[in-house]
Design an enzyme around this catalytic site. Structure first.
Site, PDB file in Angstrom:
ATOM      1  CG  ASP A   1     -28.534  13.448   6.183  1.00  0.00           C
ATOM      2  OD1 ASP A   1     -29.441  13.526   5.774  1.00  0.00           O
ATOM      3  OD2 ASP A   1     -27.565  12.931   5.885  1.00  0.00           O
ATOM      4  CE  LYS A   2     -34.116   8.325   6.799  1.00  0.00           C
ATOM      5  NZ  LYS A   2     -33.288   6.801   6.508  1.00  0.00           N
TER       6      LYS A   2
ATOM      7  CD  GLU B   1     -25.462   3.039  -8.507  1.00  0.00           C
ATOM      8  OE1 GLU B   1     -23.866   3.289  -8.457  1.00  0.00           O
ATOM      9  OE2 GLU B   1     -26.124   3.516  -9.504  1.00  0.00           O
TER      10      GLU B   1
ATOM     11  NE  ARG C   1     -30.720   4.223   1.414  1.00  0.00           N
ATOM     12  CZ  ARG C   1     -30.712   5.515   1.479  1.00  0.00           C
ATOM     13  NH1 ARG C   1     -30.894   6.500   2.578  1.00  0.00           N
ATOM     14  NH2 ARG C   1     -30.056   6.503   0.467  1.00  0.00           N
TER      15      ARG C   1
ATOM     16  CG  ASN D   1     -27.514  15.473   1.170  1.00  0.00           C
ATOM     17  OD1 ASN D   1     -26.453  15.213   1.838  1.00  0.00           O
ATOM     18  ND2 ASN D   1     -28.832  14.709   1.120  1.00  0.00           N
ATOM     19  CG  ASP D   2     -26.470  16.411   4.959  1.00  0.00           C
ATOM     20  OD1 ASP D   2     -27.495  16.530   4.656  1.00  0.00           O
ATOM     21  OD2 ASP D   2     -25.898  15.294   5.068  1.00  0.00           O
TER      22      ASP D   2
END
Lengths: 1163, 339
Positions: free
Chosen positions: A407-408, A507, A602, A800-801
């Site tokens: 993953d990054k 955020e 990002r 998410n990984d």
């Protein structure tokens, strides 16, 4: 009863209806249709066994293992028929193995029991019959009202009824559930939040209806019906109303909640994960080898049986006068005899399947895995985190990895966001010293001058500081206890005491940036958000939050401005917002976003929408309807959201920098040198991803970057793939990198898997961007199931990984900022990406070598053990006479040969760890399961057979000439013969391992020489006593007599040397003619060894010396003139130093200290 | 409820053990060490081999087959099964002094004492003097547990029953007259066997212990009358019996029969002609067996055994040869250096 049993066995789902109805405080309706429901009690049971079922259940579990079952069968056969060895010989090892495992599992279960009891027995306060009663956690029933005080954890899944705050909210952290340390606000329904005392709760008439328990932590759908003054009020319940068991109450004095899911039905319990069922490649080969050995065993038994009957065909052999049969033997049926003979041979040879293999392997893995956690190089100082092993089954798989999927965000990067730039209404700004500076302008405004922000800028900053889910924690949260309104205290503190907590680091960075620039978010109170714009307080009423989700990739808030209007602020990925914008500087902003992305920032886009009052009423109605729906709530919410989030006015975009982690570039480079292909899978934009890839060394500047992006159709995609394949073929000198995005990938995977694989394999680096979590897993599976079946490793830090971590052969979690879900689902967890290099290159290498040798050696030593027994049958008419005594048969694997291999498999280091790390190429030496290839397996097995032949026929020739071996002319018998073979075998097998051992710690010395000594001492003891409980005294004084024979000593020495001699020769020739790179590097680490002898320093020779001088020098050394010229050694020490200077950046500072170059000057 | 875990120091210990840095000896099997090692071992082995070979060469062995298969054999007459109490005389001559002490073995070929059922067919308790086992021998002894009339057989089992029962007398022919060579039947079995492992029941006289039992089927005399000359050499501690009870490992075996240590023959058997008087009882022809007598003297390493000497010579020379080959390889092929 029957139903209950079926439920327990899992045939029947225990709940028929889709919802459960919980009567608050168990006040069931007095009349009407009440169906009593059965709920689980609040007991958490993580233990597997109870005192009563431990023995049967554990035995059952253990005998489900094929190897244990096999030995049980052998044992039963021995009990039933007349076999050559007593049942004890296989019963005892089996008993030993079963007991060891049972003790281990029993102990673990006892720990679980203890933990369970502690949890179940914890005191809790429950409202019962009008008063607060203290009871134990396990006594909570569904429907009970539970009081939880500050900093306590919730004992069950509770629906929040009220808190001590007027608005009925409370703060919790779910750190122990998902690792998110930020504060989360949970709400109660207005009708219940007024019941802040026991007496008020007593009067509460409410029913909670909710779905049946399910494991998803973030899903809860229900409604509460409160009866007030004879009127039923229905309110929706969602995850924000549910307090999960295991979460902790924060910043709130006390809350009351009603238990809806208890005990094993609570979400925490449902999330207990069984350990991953991944099996390593080594284990698979081990099972193959076991099958081969089973084949050998069966064929030996069949051959023996057939030969036995061939011999017995002649009566003179079958029944000579000195060995008459009993009538029973004569009369039994030939078929029965044949079968029982076959079984007897099976029993005789069964030791060829090493019973202790599994136990030793398990022990090795369990004990060996501690070294990962203990490793200081894998310890992260700043976060005080060490590597964590969740499953020890895969240790050796770390040495076999061919593909790394990483993953990054948070894995390659710090996940520590810094606001850098933004674009407002088509103008780019940078943040400089807490001020926004437009592009092209220098920060020349004099200090102290009031910042002048135009309306657009202000609106943008307000949007940023209002559209989020950030929480605030104060340094002295106790001050909050007094009142429910935190604002009353804010003024008393300087804002430095304020700290933002957010689940999303982006955020947090944005809110912090806004605060620095002048628009500070100061807190939430009830449904009011407060910001301070250059000291001026503004209050916004929070009407709705449209939560973030991965599909929409945006979140929104609807606020009532101080002036009374309703406004929607939304922020999200540019692809998720720009299509819905209708006004604002869309094109310019798009350009800026791309620019930010190119810099590796990002990006988020911020937009707003002003509602007219009519619009808002419509919006409000839709949202409320969707939120209270019991059926398909999520779908309806999605609908409502997309209805609301349109016609947006673009405000601007933000660029947040995520810093690369330390030494990512070096790590990726090392992995690449080790022959591991690295794929980066990220959800980021393609420009961002490429730029990060370049900066982290995943892509090189010299690489030819191929793109498979934005493919819309199958044909287009296939065409592009073919084009890429052609380009690769044309240009195979240069390295290629491939960039794929999620959409194109799913097209490519759907129809053109082969073509895609073809392209991927020829690329040295692959980058997949815009990936959805499931797509990540899909990519891993694609590689995993490709024809070569490469070993894959997935590494990631976020939820998410998880799917990819679970899919890959080895899953590694990064203990990052995005919660612990990845860590919980991983096999190993490390704090930083850079640790991966040591984990794979050093630990993986070590574990693989250790376990591979362990497996091979086990088979080898059992072949050595049992083949002489087989050969002996040729000399005793296949009568199943054992060669060794039963005690020796039993103890061979348990005592005499077990410890050296265990210690070897824990401590062996073929090459020094620093060398392994600084020369990643060594990893290639063990790739593709090299040490367990069929060839090596054959080598070890044949070696075993050869050694067995030498033991047996060596002893046979010695004794077979039937001359006495003793000075007093007396003769030996069959047991002496067997003991001679056994003695030679124990010594040879132990020394063979000694030859394999490269790293001799004191423990290796102790167990190696200790095992041989133990064998001698034990044999003297065993043969020195008439054992009253033994059936025969066959071994009495046999060993002493054997040792009293000089010939026997000479025979032992010569047989042992004969066995090991070819092995040594082979090793030397291979080392000098075909050295593996591992062997080459052994000499590198040699100068560091403390006992560097003159001879070993032979490697110090300079380049370019001819063979003759080398020979001369060698002879010189041999004659004892140990004068390795100072010159040579200087050269070596110099090269050594330079090596440590240039390559040490892989290891941390501490390790360099141990690598002092002085040691090289020993010679 | 559950206590919050205090922020603890997770730092692993920095010890040699946990960091896998234990001091260790790391030998490398390179030509540098192996060549001198091989040379040393090879030379040592060649030395040992020569010594063993020479020692073995000095041992004299005389083996004579007396099965009587060939018609010209003196025992041919006795070998047919229908002859009882047959005696035959085996003449042989010794050319040079047979150095004493001389050991007298009998040998059997194709005889499987290592047959499993055969080996199990005995009662260890009974043989250690347990009188209870006299009336109820172990089941393994079947079919030699009870005789046809149901009386227990003592000692029971196949091994005891098949006791070798040829007897020998050795005469030297001195001036045409036969001079008996004294044979010593002591010290032919293991000392521990007749002193510890096998015991007679402590009942005197010994024969009373055997009341109610019968002798093994094939035995001419009961166990308590095995040696009529020495009362202490009877029952289960009779040394001929013990020698037989120690089963041979392989189908061709020798067992020590007597030692020649006494009188005129303590220095050995002088050159001359000898006659061996054999009372031929033991049938072996049915299973193609052979019977031999062997005279041998021993060295410290036992009887004549050229295997050890040859093995040491072979391995020793191999070591030396290999070290030379390695030296050549080592000189010719450079050890690949680091690059």
């Amino acid at each position: 009863m029957l139903r209950w049993i079926r439920q327990q066995l899992g045939f029947d789902p225990p709940h028929q209806s889709e919802t459960r109805t919980v009567y608050v405080a168990n006040r069931f309706p007095q009349h009407g249709h009440y169906i009593p429901q059965r709920f689980a009690d609040n007991r958490i049971i993580s233990s597997k066994y109870t005192i009563w079922n431990f023995v049967p259940k554990n035995l059952f579990e253990q005998f489900r293992r094929i190897a244990n079952f096999y030995f049980l069968i052998i044992f039963l056969v021995q009990l039933m028929i007349d076999t050559p060895t007593s049942p004890v010989t296989s019963g005892l090892p089996l008993f030993f193995v079963i007991t060891v495992t049972a003790i281990k599992q029993g102990y673990e279960d006892w720990l679980r029991h203890k933990a369970d009891n502690e949890v179940n027995g914890a005191p809790v306060f429950v409202v019962r019959s009008g008063s607060l009663v203290q009871t134990r956690s396990k006594n909570i029933r569904v429907g009970d009202i539970v009081r939880v005080a500050k900093d306590e954890t919730f004992p069950a899944d509770l629906v929040l009824l009220s808190s001590d705050r007027a608005d009925g909210t409370c703060h919790i952290t779910t750190a122990s559930l998902d690792g998110e340390t930020n504060l989360k606000t949970h709400y109660s329904v207005a009708e219940t939040s007024v019941c802040q005392s026991v007496s008020q709760l007593e009067a509460l008439q409410a029913v909670v209806e909710c779905q049946q328990p399910e494991a998803d932590l973030y899903r809860f759908v229900g409604r509460v019906t409160v009866t007030q003054h004879g009127e039923e009020i229905v309110r929706p319940l969602g995850p924000e109303n549910l307090l999960l068991r295991g979460a902790r109450l924060k910043n709130t004095k006390e809350i009351f909640g009603v238990a809806v899911y208890t005990g094993m039905e609570s979400k925490m319990a449902l999330n207990y994960k069984c350990k991953s069922q991944k099996r390593s490649a080594v284990e698979k080969s081990m099972n193959t080898f076991l099958l081969i050995y089973l084949g050998i065993l069966l064929s030996e038994a069949v051959l023996s049986t057939i030969l036995k009957y061939a011999w017995q065909a002649e009566d003179k052999w079958d029944e000579p006068f000195y060995n008459q049969k009993t009538d029973q033997e004569r009369n039994s049926s030939p078929i029965l005899k044949f079968i029982s003979d076959f079984l007897a041979f099976l029993v005789l040879y069964n030791f060829i399947i090493p019973i202790s293999l599994y136990v030793t392997v398990e022990m090795q893995k369990f004990l060996g895995s501690f070294f990962i956690g203990w490793d200081l190089d894998l310890y992260h100082e700043e976060s005080d985190q060490k590597a964590q092993v969740n499953t020890s089954d895969l240790n050796e798989e770390l040495g076999q990895v061919e593909y790394v999927f990483t993953d990054k965000t948070g894995t390659l990067t710090e996940n520590e966001m810094q606001f850098r730039e933004c674009s407002i209404s088509g103008t780019k700004y940078r943040e400089v010293n807490g001020k926004l500076v437009p592009e092209g302008m220098t920060d020349d405004s004099p200090d102290g001058s009031t910042p002048h922000l135009v309306g657009e800028e202000l609106l943008f900053l307000k949007a940023v500081s209002l559209c989020h889910t950030v929480q605030i924690s104060y340094d002295q949260p106790d001050c909050l206890v007094g009142g429910g309104d935190p604002f009353s205290h804010v003024n008393g503190f300087s804002s430095n005491h304020m700290e933002y907590y957010a689940s999303s680091p982006d955020e947090k960075a944005l809110v912090e940036a806004a605060k620095r620039i002048g628009v500070a978010f100061t807190g939430t109170s009830g449904d009011t958000m407060e910001i301070k714009t250059f000291g001026k307080t503004e209050k916004y009423k929070l009407l709705h939050v449209l939560e973030f989700d991965a599909d929409r990739r945006r979140m929104s808030v609807i606020l009532q401005t101080p002036s009374g209007g309703q406004v929607l602020f939304t922020k999200g990925a540019e692809s998720a917002i720009l299509p819905f914008t209708t006004s604002g500087e869309i094109e310019k902003t798009r350009l800026h976003v791309d620019e930010f992305a190119l810099k590796g920032l990002r990006t988020l886009v911020v937009a707003c929408r002003h509602f007219s009052p009519e619009e808002y009423i419509d919006v409000d109605r839709r949202l409320n309807a969707a939120r209270t729906a019991l059926q398909q709530r999520e779908e309806r919410l999605q609908e409502a959201f997309s209805y609301i989030e349109r016609d947006l006015q673009l405000l601007g975009a933000t660029g947040v920098e995520d810093k690369l982690q330390d030494k990512v570039q070096e790590t990726i480079e090392a992995l690449r040198l080790a022959g591991i292909k690295v794929w980066v899978l990220t959800g980021d934009k393609h420009e961002t991803a490429v730029s990060v890839s370049l900066s982290c060394g995943h892509f090189h500047r010299t690489m030819n970057i191929l793109e498979l992006l934005q493919q819309r159709s199958d044909n287009e995609c296939a065409e592009q793939l073919r084009r890429l394949a052609r380009r690769i073929k044309e240009d195979h000198v240069i390295q290629h990198g491939l960039v794929v995005d999620g959409a194109s990938l799913s097209l490519a995977l759907r129809e053109h898997e082969k073509l895609f694989m073809e392209v991927c394999k020829n690329c040295s680096a692959v980058l997949c961007c815009r990936m959805a979590p499931l797509q990540k897993a899909k990519v891993v599976r694609l590689l995993k199931t490709s024809p070569e079946k490469p070993i894959t490793l997935a590494i990631g830090d976020g939820a998410n990984d998880v799917s990819m971590i679970q899919e890959a052969h080895v899953g590694i979690g990064i203990m990052g900022k995005e919660g612990r879900q990845a860590v919980r689902n991983s096999d190993y967890a490390i704090a930083r990406f850079k640790f991966l290099a040591k984990l794979l290159l050093v630990h993986g290498h070590f574990y693989y070598i250790r376990i591979a040798t362990l497996v091979q050696y086990f088979f080898y030593k059992n072949v050595c053990f049992i083949t002489p027994q087989f050969l002996y049958q040729f000399f005793c008419l296949f009568s199943q006479q054992t060669l060794y005594d039963s005690v020796y048969l039993t103890l061979y694997n348990i005592c005499f040969t077990s410890l050296p291999i265990l210690v070897y498999s824990l401590f062996e280091q073929l090459v020094h760890p620093h060398v392994l790390q600084s020369k990643p190429g060594l990893y290639r030496d063990i790739s593709k399961n090299a040490m367990l290839s069929f060839r090596t397996f054959l080598y070890w097995t044949l070696l075993g057979f050869c050694h067995a032949f030498v033991f047996f026929f060596g002893s046979y020739i010695l004794m077979g000439e039937d001359t006495t071996l003793m000075g007093n002319g007396q003769m030996f018998g069959n047991w002496t013969f067997g003991t001679l073979v056994f003695t030679v075998m124990v010594i040879t097998v132990t020394l063979k391992l000694a030859l394999e051992t490269h790293f001799w710690t004191w423990m290796n010395h102790f167990v190696t020489w200790g095992s041989i000594a133990f064998y001698f001492i034990f044999s003297l003891f065993y043969g020195g006593i008439i054992w009253p409980f033994l059936h025969t005294q066959d071994m009495y004084f046999v060993f002493v007599q054997l040792l009293s024979s000089g010939s026997a000593w000479f025979a032992i020495i010569i047989i042992v040397i004969t066995c090991l001699f070819p092995d040594v020769v082979k090793k030397v020739f291979y080392r000098h003619l075909h050295p593996t790179s591992t062997q080459k590097s052994q000499s590198l680490s040699a100068p560091q060894a403390q006992d560097l002898s003159c001879l070993e320093s032979l490697c110090c020779y300079q380049h370019g010396q001819s063979g003759c001088t080398r020979l001369a020098r060698l002879l010189e050394h041999m004659t004892g003139q140990c004068k390795a010229s100072a010159n040579n050694c200087h050269a070596s020490s110099r090269s050594n130093r330079s090596w440590s200077d240039t390559e040490n950046f892989y290891s941390n500072d501490r390790s360099i200290l141990t690598l002092s170059p002085i040691e090289a000057t020993h010679c | 409820m559950v206590k919050e875990v205090p922020e603890s120091e997770n730092r692993p210990d920095n010890t040699a053990f946990t960091q896998q840095r234990l001091p260790a000896w790391q030998p490398i099997l390179s030509a540098g060490i192996v060549i001198p090692m091989f040379v040393l071992i090879g030379l040592a082995f060649i030395g040992i081999g020569v010594a063993l070979f020479v020692t073995s060469r000095s041992i004299q062995v005389l083996e004579i087959d007396y099965t009587g298969v060939e018609p010209e054999s003196p025992c041919f007459r006795c070998s047919s099964s229908d002859v009882n109490n047959c005696k035959c005389n085996l003449a042989f001559s010794i050319d040079v002094l047979f150095q004493g002490p001389v050991f007298f073995y009998y040998g059997l070929k194709n005889y499987f004492q290592n047959y499993r059922n055969y080996g199990a067919s005995k009662d260890a308790k009974q043989l250690s003097g347990d009188v209870d086992k006299f009336t109820d021998p172990a089941v393994e002894c079947a079919p030699y547990r009870f005789d046809s009339s149901g009386k227990p057989i003592v000692p029971c089992g196949s091994i005891a029953n098949s006791l070798f029962n040829d007897t020998f007398k050795l005469y030297q022919i001195v001036n045409g007259a036969r001079k008996e060579v004294p044979l010593d039947g002591k010290g032919i079995a293991w000392w521990t066997d007749y002193n510890v492992k096998y015991r007679n029941p402590s009942i005197t006289p010994l024969r009373n212990a055997f009341n109610g039992t019968v002798k093994p089927v094939n035995w001419p005399r009961p166990a308590y009358e095995l040696d009529t000359t020495d009362p202490a050499n009877n029952g289960f501690i009779n040394q001929d019996f013990l020698v037989w009870m120690r089963r041979a490992a392989l189908p061709n075996f020798r067992k020590l029969y007597r030692r020649i240590t006494e009188g005129d023959y303590s220095e050995g058997l002088p050159a001359g002609n000898y006659t061996l008087e054999i009372s031929y009882n033991y049938p072996v022809l049915k299973f193609d067996g052979r019977k031999t007598v062997v005279f041998s003297n021993v060295s410290w390493m036992g009887g004549k055994n050229e295997f050890l000497g040859i093995a040491y010579l072979v391995i020793g020379s191999l070591c030396v040869v290999m070290s030379i080959v390695m030296l050549i390889v080592y000189a010719k092929f450079k050890f690949p250096d680091e690059d």
